[in-house]
Enzyme design. Structure first.
Site, PDB file in Angstrom:
ATOM      1  N   ARG A 171       0.831  -1.193   0.000  1.00 11.41           N
ATOM      2  CA  ARG A 171       0.000   0.000   0.000  1.00 11.41           C
ATOM      3  C   ARG A 171       0.871   1.250   0.000  1.00 11.41           C
ATOM      4  O   ARG A 171       2.095   1.176   0.173  1.00 11.41           O
ATOM      5  CB  ARG A 171      -0.948   0.010   1.211  1.00 11.41           C
ATOM      6  N   LEU A 172       0.231   2.383  -0.191  1.00 12.72           N
ATOM      7  CA  LEU A 172       0.882   3.683  -0.126  1.00 12.72           C
ATOM      8  C   LEU A 172      -0.116   4.633   0.510  1.00 12.72           C
ATOM      9  O   LEU A 172      -1.281   4.685   0.096  1.00 12.72           O
ATOM     10  CB  LEU A 172       1.274   4.145  -1.530  1.00 12.72           C
ATOM     11  N   ASP A 173       0.316   5.381   1.518  1.00 17.37           N
ATOM     12  CA  ASP A 173      -0.593   6.255   2.242  1.00 17.37           C
ATOM     13  C   ASP A 173      -1.270   7.250   1.306  1.00 17.37           C
ATOM     14  O   ASP A 173      -0.720   7.648   0.280  1.00 17.37           O
ATOM     15  CB  ASP A 173       0.151   7.020   3.339  1.00 17.37           C
ATOM     16  N   THR A 174      -2.456   7.695   1.703  1.00 17.02           N
ATOM     17  CA  THR A 174      -3.228   8.634   0.890  1.00 17.02           C
ATOM     18  C   THR A 174      -2.452   9.910   0.612  1.00 17.02           C
ATOM     19  O   THR A 174      -2.516  10.463  -0.493  1.00 17.02           O
ATOM     20  CB  THR A 174      -4.555   8.967   1.602  1.00 17.02           C
ATOM     21  N   SER A 208       0.753  10.217   0.390  1.00 20.28           N
ATOM     22  CA  SER A 208       2.024   9.922  -0.267  1.00 20.28           C
ATOM     23  C   SER A 208       1.777   9.695  -1.756  1.00 20.28           C
ATOM     24  O   SER A 208       0.666   9.394  -2.180  1.00 20.28           O
ATOM     25  CB  SER A 208       2.683   8.687   0.355  1.00 20.28           C
TER      26      SER A 208
END
Length: 215
Positions: free
Chosen positions: A40-43, A45
């Site tokens: 995943r990748l933070d919102t 980022s």
């Protein structure tokens, strides 16, 4: 043969396909059925997100036991000292865990797309960039690491995961690849600072990019 999608996830996009009341989702950019994020990748980022249609490949990419290195270009508040860089390299005690040793170096301001909305900067406080490669991916780890050593993160762009790089993809664009599972053990430690972040500070801007646009 399993397929992999490399997506340049824009700022503010949440890593899910189901509808969200406040944010755009992956469905707005990847309209290919049967693909799911591998990690995943933070919102808040940006940058490289991998998606695949194969469960085994998804597990091999996201499982921390394989320690696929992840390289980030990080805009921080302040100018990093040698001591602060050394702390990031050695491992940072975040209270609930101590990070593994990382690769870290100063980075000239990279030639990348402007963020929308732009970061909030203070005229009296300088900002700068570092390249940081980690082999783990705990929740908001990079932001916590830089904050702990006195360099709050202003902008976070992931540019590489293992052997896969963001090169040529503008925000919202994607590229599809076919992957042989038998190749994965030979590439699980393939990317480091010198070959990914330090080699080139250019990525696709809004007016360029050679990938395919998802959706």
């Amino acid at each position: 043969m399993p397929e992999l999608i490399l997506l340049n996830k824009p700022y503010g996009v949440i890593c899910q396909f189901s509808q969200h009341e406040l944010h755009k989702t992956l469905k707005d950019y990847v309209q290919v059925p049967g693909f799911y994020p591998a990690g995943r990748l933070d919102t808040d980022s940006e940058g490289l997100l991998l998606l695949t249609d194969d469960g085994t490949l998804q597990h091999r990419i996201s499982d921390p036991r394989w320690k696929l290195p992840k390289t980030y270009w990080v805009q921080v508040e302040g100018v990093p000292s040698d001591e602060q860089l050394a702390q990031l390299r050695q491992g940072v005690d975040l209270g609930d865990f101590v990070t593994r040793p990382a690769e870290c170096e100063r980075l000239d301001s990279p030639d990348i797309w402007p963020r929308t909305p732009p970061i909030r900067s203070r005229k009296t406080v300088p900002d700068s960039w570092i390249a940081l490669t980690i082999s783990e991916g705990k929740n908001r780890q990079v932001r916590r690491m830089t904050a702990k050593v006195g360099l709050p993160t202003l902008r976070l762009v992931r540019v590489a995961i293992g052997p896969w790089r963001l090169d040529g993809l503008a925000p919202g664009e994607m590229r599809r690849l076919q992957i042989r599972l038998e190749d994965l053990p030979r590439v699980k430690h393939a990317v480091g600072i010198n070959r990914s972040a330090g080699a080139s500070h250019r990525l696709a801007r809004n007016d360029g990019g050679g990938g395919r646009r998802g959706g």
